[in-house]
Design an enzyme around this catalytic site. Structure first.
Site, PDB file in Angstrom:
ATOM      1  N   GLY A 192       0.832  -1.203   0.000  1.00  0.00           N
ATOM      2  CA  GLY A 192       0.000   0.000   0.000  1.00  0.00           C
ATOM      3  C   GLY A 192       0.858   1.241   0.000  1.00  0.00           C
ATOM      4  O   GLY A 192       2.038   1.182   0.352  1.00  0.00           O
TER       5      GLY A 192
ATOM      6  N   CYS B 192       5.069  -6.277   1.792  1.00  0.00           N
ATOM      7  CA  CYS B 192       5.451  -4.864   1.871  1.00  0.00           C
ATOM      8  C   CYS B 192       4.716  -4.101   2.985  1.00  0.00           C
ATOM      9  O   CYS B 192       4.971  -4.348   4.141  1.00  0.00           O
ATOM     10  CB  CYS B 192       5.275  -4.212   0.496  1.00  0.00           C
ATOM     11  SG  CYS B 192       6.164  -2.661   0.336  1.00  0.00           S
ATOM     12  N   TYR B 193       3.793  -3.219   2.635  1.00  0.00           N
ATOM     13  CA  TYR B 193       3.056  -2.494   3.689  1.00  0.00           C
ATOM     14  C   TYR B 193       2.413  -3.473   4.671  1.00  0.00           C
ATOM     15  O   TYR B 193       2.382  -3.242   5.871  1.00  0.00           O
ATOM     16  CB  TYR B 193       1.974  -1.592   3.071  1.00  0.00           C
ATOM     17  CG  TYR B 193       1.186  -0.817   4.112  1.00  0.00           C
ATOM     18  CD1 TYR B 193       1.630   0.415   4.577  1.00  0.00           C
ATOM     19  CD2 TYR B 193       0.014  -1.351   4.656  1.00  0.00           C
ATOM     20  CE1 TYR B 193       0.926   1.111   5.556  1.00  0.00           C
ATOM     21  CE2 TYR B 193      -0.700  -0.666   5.629  1.00  0.00           C
ATOM     22  CZ  TYR B 193      -0.239   0.563   6.077  1.00  0.00           C
ATOM     23  OH  TYR B 193      -0.931   1.243   7.042  1.00  0.00           O
TER      24      TYR B 193
ATOM     25  N   HIS C 295       7.931  -7.802  -3.582  1.00  0.00           N
ATOM     26  CA  HIS C 295       6.657  -8.142  -4.229  1.00  0.00           C
ATOM     27  C   HIS C 295       6.763  -9.428  -5.055  1.00  0.00           C
ATOM     28  O   HIS C 295       7.286  -9.415  -6.160  1.00  0.00           O
ATOM     29  CB  HIS C 295       6.217  -6.993  -5.147  1.00  0.00           C
ATOM     30  CG  HIS C 295       5.827  -5.776  -4.378  1.00  0.00           C
ATOM     31  ND1 HIS C 295       4.533  -5.555  -3.950  1.00  0.00           N
ATOM     32  CD2 HIS C 295       6.563  -4.731  -3.917  1.00  0.00           C
ATOM     33  CE1 HIS C 295       4.488  -4.426  -3.279  1.00  0.00           C
ATOM     34  NE2 HIS C 295       5.705  -3.904  -3.236  1.00  0.00           N
TER      35      HIS C 295
ATOM     36  N   GLU D 268       4.381 -10.881  -6.515  1.00  0.00           N
ATOM     37  CA  GLU D 268       3.352 -10.915  -7.572  1.00  0.00           C
ATOM     38  C   GLU D 268       3.828 -10.311  -8.889  1.00  0.00           C
ATOM     39  O   GLU D 268       3.198 -10.517  -9.920  1.00  0.00           O
ATOM     40  CB  GLU D 268       2.075 -10.199  -7.083  1.00  0.00           C
ATOM     41  CG  GLU D 268       2.176  -8.684  -6.898  1.00  0.00           C
ATOM     42  CD  GLU D 268       2.740  -8.259  -5.535  1.00  0.00           C
ATOM     43  OE1 GLU D 268       3.419  -9.077  -4.894  1.00  0.00           O
ATOM     44  OE2 GLU D 268       2.516  -7.102  -5.134  1.00  0.00           O
TER      45      GLU D 268
ATOM     46  N   SER E 131     -23.042  -5.742 -27.763  1.00  0.00           N
ATOM     47  CA  SER E 131     -22.239  -4.679 -28.361  1.00  0.00           C
ATOM     48  C   SER E 131     -21.279  -5.266 -29.391  1.00  0.00           C
ATOM     49  O   SER E 131     -20.675  -4.535 -30.163  1.00  0.00           O
ATOM     50  CB  SER E 131     -21.441  -3.973 -27.269  1.00  0.00           C
ATOM     51  OG  SER E 131     -20.460  -4.859 -26.762  1.00  0.00           O
ATOM     52  N   GLY E 132     -21.126  -6.582 -29.373  1.00  0.00           N
ATOM     53  CA  GLY E 132     -20.118  -7.192 -30.232  1.00  0.00           C
ATOM     54  C   GLY E 132     -18.795  -7.325 -29.499  1.00  0.00           C
ATOM     55  O   GLY E 132     -17.883  -7.978 -29.971  1.00  0.00           O
ATOM     56  N   GLY E 133     -18.696  -6.711 -28.339  1.00  0.00           N
ATOM     57  CA  GLY E 133     -17.478  -6.808 -27.537  1.00  0.00           C
ATOM     58  C   GLY E 133     -17.377  -8.180 -26.868  1.00  0.00           C
ATOM     59  O   GLY E 133     -18.332  -8.947 -26.857  1.00  0.00           O
ATOM     60  N   VAL E 134     -16.192  -8.459 -26.323  1.00  0.00           N
ATOM     61  CA  VAL E 134     -15.928  -9.781 -25.750  1.00  0.00           C
ATOM     62  C   VAL E 134     -16.880 -10.098 -24.589  1.00  0.00           C
ATOM     63  O   VAL E 134     -17.480 -11.171 -24.542  1.00  0.00           O
ATOM     64  CB  VAL E 134     -14.467  -9.854 -25.227  1.00  0.00           C
ATOM     65  CG1 VAL E 134     -14.161 -11.230 -24.696  1.00  0.00           C
ATOM     66  CG2 VAL E 134     -13.497  -9.483 -26.324  1.00  0.00           C
ATOM     67  N   ASP E 135     -17.034  -9.147 -23.665  1.00  0.00           N
ATOM     68  CA  ASP E 135     -17.785  -9.444 -22.447  1.00  0.00           C
ATOM     69  C   ASP E 135     -19.254  -9.753 -22.730  1.00  0.00           C
ATOM     70  O   ASP E 135     -19.788 -10.756 -22.258  1.00  0.00           O
ATOM     71  CB  ASP E 135     -17.684  -8.279 -21.446  1.00  0.00           C
ATOM     72  CG  ASP E 135     -16.242  -7.884 -21.203  1.00  0.00           C
ATOM     73  OD1 ASP E 135     -15.352  -8.707 -21.483  1.00  0.00           O
ATOM     74  OD2 ASP E 135     -16.002  -6.751 -20.758  1.00  0.00           O
ATOM     75  N   SER E 136     -19.899  -8.888 -23.517  1.00  0.00           N
ATOM     76  CA  SER E 136     -21.324  -9.138 -23.760  1.00  0.00           C
ATOM     77  C   SER E 136     -21.512 -10.373 -24.630  1.00  0.00           C
ATOM     78  O   SER E 136     -22.488 -11.100 -24.483  1.00  0.00           O
ATOM     79  CB  SER E 136     -22.013  -7.907 -24.360  1.00  0.00           C
ATOM     80  OG  SER E 136     -21.569  -7.659 -25.671  1.00  0.00           O
TER      81      SER E 136
ATOM     82  N   LYS F  69     -10.610 -10.276 -17.042  1.00  0.00           N
ATOM     83  CA  LYS F  69     -10.730 -10.304 -18.504  1.00  0.00           C
ATOM     84  C   LYS F  69     -10.091 -11.550 -19.129  1.00  0.00           C
ATOM     85  O   LYS F  69     -10.672 -12.170 -20.022  1.00  0.00           O
ATOM     86  CB  LYS F  69     -10.062  -9.047 -19.076  1.00  0.00           C
ATOM     87  CG  LYS F  69     -10.328  -8.820 -20.544  1.00  0.00           C
ATOM     88  CD  LYS F  69     -11.546  -7.969 -20.706  1.00  0.00           C
ATOM     89  CE  LYS F  69     -11.854  -7.653 -22.137  1.00  0.00           C
ATOM     90  NZ  LYS F  69     -13.029  -6.776 -22.227  1.00  0.00           N
TER      91      LYS F  69
END
Ligand code: XMP
Length: 507
Positions: free
Chosen positions: A51, A78-79, A165, A167, A219-224, A363
């Site tokens: 943080g 870390c923090y 870190h 990660e 919408s044609g997007g990946v998510d929808s 995503k």
């Protein structure tokens, strides 16, 4: 599951993703989440993120100390390490200078966290304060070049602390350390994968929707696309899919989206509302005003369609986990940079119950799920496209003429990115049309034409972005083709600004 307590690190989401990549479900919680609420979720382990604050500040974020007594293994980064030190009676000192970058870590004693690690390896440090005396009961397990205590642990209380870190990719054995925490210390079984998620979510959708109907905006997007395909698999024709063509789409996009869903036998309602969108945008040059008009018009059209469908109980939304975290953590005092109009404004007006089957996913997980559902790569790997479409890529007033110019230029950009293999290397690549004209020569003639800006960026989540260092050959090819094939354009420039300070879209 693994619970991640968020102390505001820029890497918190990354920690969550890494844990999932290792096959264990993880969720992020604000640092002040009450312990009972956390325990309800039965975490097998808890990770404290880093943080930006200093534990030496008076109002430094500190969790309820009882969390250190639950017996659930803790990994503090870390923090997180510093706040535990403060809570348990060790000392933290403020460093004269920040330590930032890759540095050597030397393991001093055996620890389950460091199983199968070489004694010396490179780790990523980013801190000002350091722990100078560990709390009673803690053993120093690794030292750094500058930082005396790079890692410490209290095996009795199962608390493991890292100053660096694990990660980030710059820590050589970061994934191994996280994996050791999961398997050697938390003893979890790895069951998080998209096959299992798909099984679980199908059952959940079935149970929740029952025999009701679901409405969705495509919408044609990946998510929808992934959300709709998933729900369609479970409830078939009871999914009513609406696709609104707002007249601000790319060349050929409306037809592509339409045929994609028709081929898959969707119950598709296609509305061509181009006229009304473009009429309402006439004479509008202010970016925020454009966005608002498009958002309102979308809701109006959608409402009109929905009202003809009889009673539909649910509205499907492709909300992802990062949206949930962002709205959950409040963004206190965060300035509004741009208003993003998705279908978010709909449910309150229309009285739907929300169905958000992707809200636990990142995503990259949605893409994996899409693949499992048989959605072609070309759709899964599509770049994000803003809801207001080309309207925010035509600076100034939107006219049909300008839309046509931009579509032609943008098509060339898309083609060349795909051909060169750069499409999959960047987060987004597109063309922007500027309203100013400049002088050029065409054959023996003077020309006076518009400018196209080429924008291509790398990004993890759209929140920050770096401009892409494209090869000159690709830039040259795109510039040549646009100026040759689009009569109205006589100049192409490349946007070399990152985000911040610029945004990805121009409006
Ligand atoms: P900016 O321009 O804010 O964009 O740096 C960040 C990412 O969000 C996309 N974007 C939008 N997406 N509706 C959307 O669904 C919008 O109104 C919108 N505006 C920007 C943008 O393409 C980029 O990926």
């Amino acid at each position: 599951m693994i619970a991640i307590l968020d102390f505001g690190s820029q890497y918190t989401k990354l920690i969550a993703r890494r844990i999932r990549e290792l096959g264990v479900y993880s969720e992020i919680f604000p640092w002040d989440t009450p312990i009972p609420k956390l325990l309800e979720r039965k975490p097998s382990g808890i990770i404290f993120s880093g943080g930006p604050a200093s534990v030496l500040q008076k109002d430094a974020p500190a969790p309820d100390p009882k969390i250190l007594e639950t017996g659930i293994p803790i990994l503090a980064i870390c923090y997180g390490m510093q706040i535990i030190t403060k809570l348990l009676g060790g000392t933290v000192s403020s460093g004269k200078e920040r330590e930032y970058g890759r540095t050597e870590m030397k393991i001093l004693m055996e620890s389950p966290l460091f199983k199968n690690l070489p004694q010396v390896s490179l780790v990523w440090m980013s801190h000002g304060d350091s722990v100078t005396t560990p709390p009673p009961g803690f053993l120093i397990t690794a030292e750094g070049e500058k930082t005396k205590i790079a890692a410490m642990e209290d095996p009795q209380r199962k608390i493991y602390c890292l100053q660096f870190h694990p990660e980030v990719v710059h820590t050589d054995y970061g994934m191994k350390i996280l994996d050791n925490f999961l398997t050697e210390i938390c003893k979890v079984t790895k069951t998080w994968n998209m096959e299992n998620f798909l099984k679980k979510i199908r059952e959940e959708i079935d149970k929740k929707v029952g025999s009701e109907r679901v409405l969705c905006a495509l919408s044609g997007g990946v998510d929808s696309t992934v959300a709709a395909t998933l729900v369609k698999e479970v409830i078939g024709d009871r999914l009513v899919a609406v696709f609104v063509n707002n007249g601000l789409l790319r060349e050929g996009e409306a037809e592509e989206v339409k045929s994609f869903f028709e081929e898959r036998n969707f119950n598709l309602i296609y509305v061509d509302a181009s006229e009304s969108f473009l009429n309402r945008l006439k004479g509008i040059t202010d970016p925020e005003e454009k966005r608002k008009i498009i958002g309102h018009e979308f809701i109006r059209v959608f409402e009109e369609v929905a009202s003809k469908q009889g009673k539909i109980k649910f509205l499907l939304q492709g909300t992802l986990y990062p949206d949930v975290i962002e709205s959950g953590s409040g963004g206190k005092g965060a300035a509004k940079i741009k208003s993003h109009h998705n279908v978010g404004g709909l449910p309150t007006k229309l009285n739907f119950e929300l169905l958000e089957p992707l809200k636990e996913l990142f995503k990259d997980e949605v893409r994996k799920l899409g693949k499992l559902l048989g959605i072609p790569e070309q759709v899964i790997k599509r770049h994000p496209f803003p809801g207001p479409g080309l309207a925010v890529r035509i600076i100034g007033e939107i006219t049909r003429e300008k839309l046509n110019i931009l579509r032609k230029a943008d098509k060339i950009v898309q083609e060349e990115f795909r051909k060169s293999g750069w499409y999959d290397k960047v987060w987004q690549a597109f063309a922007v049309l500027l309203p100013t004209k400049s002088v050029g020569v065409m054959g023996d003639e003077r020309s006076y034409g518009y400018t196209i800006v080429l924008r291509a960026v790398h990004s993890e989540d759209g929140m920050t972005a770096d401009w892409a260092k494209l090869p000159y050959e690709l830039l040259e090819k795109i510039s040549n083709r646009i100026t040759r094939e689009v009569d109205e354009i006589n100049r192409v420039v490349y946007d070399i600004t990152s985000k911040p300070p610029a945004t990805i879209e121009w409006e």
